[in-house]
Design a protein around this motif. Structure first.
Motif, PDB file in Angstrom:
ATOM      1  N   TYR A  93       0.824  -1.202   0.000  1.00 55.66           N
ATOM      2  CA  TYR A  93       0.000   0.000   0.000  1.00 55.66           C
ATOM      3  C   TYR A  93       0.867   1.265   0.000  1.00 55.66           C
ATOM      4  CZ  TYR A  93      -3.621   3.339   1.192  1.00 55.66           C
ATOM      5  OH  TYR A  93      -4.467   4.408   1.175  1.00 55.66           O
ATOM      6  N   VAL A  97       1.273   4.407  -2.645  1.00 54.84           N
ATOM      7  CA  VAL A  97       1.149   5.819  -2.281  1.00 54.84           C
ATOM      8  C   VAL A  97       2.356   6.590  -2.819  1.00 54.84           C
ATOM      9  CG1 VAL A  97       1.160   7.453  -0.355  1.00 54.84           C
ATOM     10  CG2 VAL A  97      -0.305   5.432  -0.256  1.00 54.84           C
ATOM     11  N   ASP A 135      -7.693   2.545  -4.269  1.00 48.83           N
ATOM     12  CA  ASP A 135      -7.493   2.174  -2.869  1.00 48.83           C
ATOM     13  C   ASP A 135      -8.133   0.825  -2.578  1.00 48.83           C
ATOM     14  OD1 ASP A 135      -6.013   4.345  -2.108  1.00 48.83           O
ATOM     15  OD2 ASP A 135      -7.722   5.504  -1.425  1.00 48.83           O
TER      16      ASP A 135
END
Length: 146
Positions: A93, A97, A135
């Protein structure tokens, strides 16, 4: 401000009749809107700031790796296996980002440098970034096998 919110504000202004100009058109009323200028430095600074987040995120990923390095074999220990799974999830994750910051920062810099992109072009580029870095759904602490 979210893109949808911006679009809603523009639509409301158009309906109420109070919008007497559009930024992508010449000033039809001759009241000075032609003096409106975009600040290339502001766009560039914003883009550099967002792109610069990649360095800090990279450092954080390094610390995450260092903290995980002593875990070893997780078989036979449910808490260690769960911790490894959490680590893998966060590493992926946070890596995304970092990538998103690079792409968004680059778009902001290009938009400011060129000042030739229409709202539709910028939105299309933002939509590409949004689609690429979708996401993940939150799990809220739900057990996996229940």
């Amino acid at each position: 401000m979210a893109w949808d919110e911006w679009e809603q504000l523009k639509a409301e202004a158009a309906v109420s009749g109070s919008a007497r100009m559009q930024l992508n058109h010449a000033d039809p009323m001759g009241v000075g809107y032609d003096r409106l200028k975009s600040n290339k430095k502001a766009w560039s600074t914003a883009g550099e700031g967002v792109s610069g987040l990649q360095d800090d995120i990279g450092k954080a990923l390094g610390k995450l790796d260092d903290g995980q390095s002593g875990l070893g074999d997780t078989s036979g220990c449910q808490s260690a296996a769960a911790q490894q799974e959490l680590y893998d999830s966060w590493k992926e994750y946070v890596g995304k980002v970092k990538g998103r910051c690079g792409e968004l920062g680059g778009l902001l810099e290009r938009s400011g440098r060129d000042l030739a992109m229409s709202d539709a072009d910028v939105k299309a580029e933002l939509d590409k970034i949004k689609g690429k870095y979708q996401d993940t759904e939150s799990v809220g602490g739900q057990a996996k096998d229940k």
